[in-house]
Design a protein around this motif. Sequence first.
Motif, PDB file in Angstrom:
ATOM      1  N   ARG A 250       6.892 -10.073  -0.018  1.00  0.00           N
ATOM      2  CA  ARG A 250       6.099  -8.932  -0.485  1.00  0.00           C
ATOM      3  C   ARG A 250       6.979  -7.761  -0.920  1.00  0.00           C
ATOM      4  NH1 ARG A 250       0.881  -6.991  -0.254  1.00  0.00           N
ATOM      5  NH2 ARG A 250       0.470  -4.859   0.449  1.00  0.00           N
ATOM      6  N   TRP A 251       7.839  -7.295  -0.012  1.00  0.00           N
ATOM      7  CA  TRP A 251       8.630  -6.110  -0.344  1.00  0.00           C
ATOM      8  C   TRP A 251       9.872  -6.449  -1.141  1.00  0.00           C
ATOM      9  CZ3 TRP A 251       7.132  -1.279  -0.620  1.00  0.00           C
ATOM     10  CH2 TRP A 251       5.875  -0.997  -0.058  1.00  0.00           C
TER      11      TRP A 251
ATOM     12  N   VAL B 297       8.037   4.220   3.848  1.00  0.00           N
ATOM     13  CA  VAL B 297       7.098   3.101   3.937  1.00  0.00           C
ATOM     14  C   VAL B 297       7.526   2.219   5.099  1.00  0.00           C
ATOM     15  CG1 VAL B 297       6.206   1.029   2.810  1.00  0.00           C
ATOM     16  CG2 VAL B 297       6.643   3.087   1.450  1.00  0.00           C
TER      17      VAL B 297
ATOM     18  N   THR C 220       6.507  -1.523   6.954  1.00  0.00           N
ATOM     19  CA  THR C 220       5.713  -2.735   6.728  1.00  0.00           C
ATOM     20  C   THR C 220       5.783  -3.641   7.952  1.00  0.00           C
ATOM     21  OG1 THR C 220       5.396  -4.678   5.291  1.00  0.00           O
ATOM     22  CG2 THR C 220       7.648  -3.833   5.492  1.00  0.00           C
TER      23      THR C 220
ATOM     24  N   HIS D 206       6.234   0.175  12.419  1.00  0.00           N
ATOM     25  CA  HIS D 206       5.329   1.313  12.223  1.00  0.00           C
ATOM     26  C   HIS D 206       5.620   2.425  13.228  1.00  0.00           C
ATOM     27  CE1 HIS D 206       3.189  -0.867   9.233  1.00  0.00           C
ATOM     28  NE2 HIS D 206       2.626  -1.718  10.057  1.00  0.00           N
TER      29      HIS D 206
ATOM     30  N   ASP E 178       2.150  -0.127   5.691  1.00  0.00           N
ATOM     31  CA  ASP E 178       1.688  -1.348   5.020  1.00  0.00           C
ATOM     32  C   ASP E 178       1.468  -2.441   6.060  1.00  0.00           C
ATOM     33  OD1 ASP E 178       1.368  -3.326   2.834  1.00  0.00           O
ATOM     34  OD2 ASP E 178       3.302  -4.070   3.546  1.00  0.00           O
TER      35      ASP E 178
ATOM     36  N   ARG F 200       0.758  -6.190   6.453  1.00  0.00           N
ATOM     37  CA  ARG F 200       0.664  -7.520   5.838  1.00  0.00           C
ATOM     38  C   ARG F 200      -0.324  -8.391   6.612  1.00  0.00           C
ATOM     39  NH1 ARG F 200       5.904  -7.089   6.906  1.00  0.00           N
ATOM     40  NH2 ARG F 200       5.929  -9.097   7.982  1.00  0.00           N
TER      41      ARG F 200
ATOM     42  N   ILE G 190      -1.962   0.705   3.539  1.00  0.00           N
ATOM     43  CA  ILE G 190      -2.145  -0.387   2.588  1.00  0.00           C
ATOM     44  C   ILE G 190      -2.369  -1.660   3.388  1.00  0.00           C
ATOM     45  CG2 ILE G 190      -1.043  -1.839   0.837  1.00  0.00           C
ATOM     46  CD1 ILE G 190       0.431   0.508  -0.187  1.00  0.00           C
TER      47      ILE G 190
ATOM     48  N   THR H 264      -3.656  -6.054   2.967  1.00  0.00           N
ATOM     49  CA  THR H 264      -3.602  -7.155   2.003  1.00  0.00           C
ATOM     50  C   THR H 264      -4.945  -7.831   1.767  1.00  0.00           C
ATOM     51  OG1 THR H 264      -2.936  -8.669   3.772  1.00  0.00           O
ATOM     52  CG2 THR H 264      -1.173  -7.656   2.478  1.00  0.00           C
TER      53      THR H 264
ATOM     54  N   LEU I  47       0.930  -0.006  -6.573  1.00  0.00           N
ATOM     55  CA  LEU I  47       1.656   0.619  -5.465  1.00  0.00           C
ATOM     56  C   LEU I  47       2.341   1.906  -5.923  1.00  0.00           C
ATOM     57  CD1 LEU I  47       2.924   0.612  -2.601  1.00  0.00           C
ATOM     58  CD2 LEU I  47       4.756  -0.813  -3.542  1.00  0.00           C
TER      59      LEU I  47
END
Length: 429
Positions: free
Chosen positions: A23-24, A143, A145, A152, A169, A171, A208, A210, A422
Motif C-alpha cells: 500500500r505505502w 502519516v 499506517t 499509531h 491509515d 489497513r 483513512i 480501506t 490521497l
Amino acid sequence: MSSKKVLIITYYWPPAGGPGVQRWLKFVKYLPEFDIEPIVYCPENPNYPIIDNSLLDTVSKKIKVLKQPIKEPYRLARLFSKKSTNKISSGVIPKAKKQSIIERLLLYIRGNFFIPDARKNWVKPSIEFLDKYISENKIDCVVTTGPPHSLHLIGLGLKERLDLKWLADFRDPWTNIGYHKALKLTQKAKAKHQKLEKEVLNKADKLIVTSNNTKNEFLLKTTTPISVITNGYDHHNIPKQTKYINFTLSHIGSLLSERNPIILWKVLSELVTENLSFAKSLQLNLIGVVSDDVIQSIKAHKLEPFLNVVGYVEHEKAIAYQMKSRVLLLIEIDSEETKAIIPGKLFEYMISETPILALGPVGSDVETILKSTNTGVYYNYQNEIALKKQILVFYEDFKNSTLEVNAIGLQSYSRKALTKSLSIILRNI
C-alpha cells in the motif's frame, strides 16, 4: 505549487514481503507526481516474517528513508520454540484445540503483555527521534499506517508534543479484527486496546480506511473525518502468460487455519468423484504460507493428488501465477469481523484477466467490488449447491475455451488514481 513534506511512519518496507508493504510502497512511488514529498520512517532491524528482496529495486533512490533500531520479542521467543514463533509472527495461528503448550503461552504473552502488539517497544524511541527530526526539517504532516497499530501510538505521541497534522491509515480494523479472539486477551487487556483505539480515532486529524465496513464501524466510535481509499493495482512489466493446460484453481497469499474453506474442498471432492473428465483436468495451486490445518483438510477430502503447494514467491512471480491460472481463489474467514477485510491481492487479481471465485461472509466489501467490476463471483459459506454449480460452469467454459473476464471500471482502483485521492486529503488536512 510548493511540495508538501509528509512523514510516513510504517513498519513494513522493502525488503518486507507480503501484502502489508504494498500500500505505502505504491503511495510513496506516486506522491511526488502530486507535489507531495514523502519521507519514510521504518525499523532498521525488523523481524519480517516474509522477505522479498526484489521489492528493493522498486524504491526510488530519491526517496528519503529514515531508519531506527527496533527491539522485538520474537527473537527472544525463538529461544523457546523457533517454529511456533515463526508461525505466530507470520499470522498462522493454529486452532485452539491444536495449539501446543508453548503456542498457548506465546499467544497469551503476546496478547496481554504486548499491547497493542509486539512492536510496542519501538514507540517511545521513535517519538524521541522524530520529535527532533520533525522540528528541524519542517514536516507538514505525519502519516501512521497500521497494523501494527503501535505505529499509531507514535503518531499520538507526536501529536501531543508538536503542532502538526496527523493522518492515521487503517489497513485493517483494530479491536474488531478477527485474530484478537485468538490472543487469549484478559478483560484488562481488552479494555486497554479499546482505550488506545479510542484515543487514536479521536485525536488524529483525519482517518483513512480501506473499506466501507471499517468506515461504518469507526463512525460509531469517533467524529473524526474518515475517507475510504482502498488498496489497488499497479501496472507491471510481466509479459502475458500462457494459461495452464489443466483446469487450475490458484490461491495466492496466506491460507491460515481459520481461513480454511471446508465447503470448497467438499465441493471439489464431490466433483472429482462424480466427473472423471473434471478429475483428469483439476489442479489446485496454493502459493504462499499455508497452515497445516488446511493441508490436512485437503488430504481428508482426497484432493492431495491434485494439490501443488508452491510456498511464498516473490511478488512478480505471484503475478505470473495469477495470469497463468484458470480461476483465482479468494478466501476469507466466515465471520462478522472479516466483512471489512479487502485483501490487497484482490486488485491484482482483477487485472490478471482471470475469473475470481471468492468465498466469504455475507455483506462483504469484496462482493460489492467484484460485482461492480464484473471480475468474478462471490459466495458465502451457506451456498454449497450454488458454489458447486458455478465451478462446473467455469469448467465447461474452460473446456469450450470461453473462460474469460470482461472487466469494467478498473481504472479507479489503479495505484496512481488512488494516490491522487490521497494527495488531495494530504493537501487539505
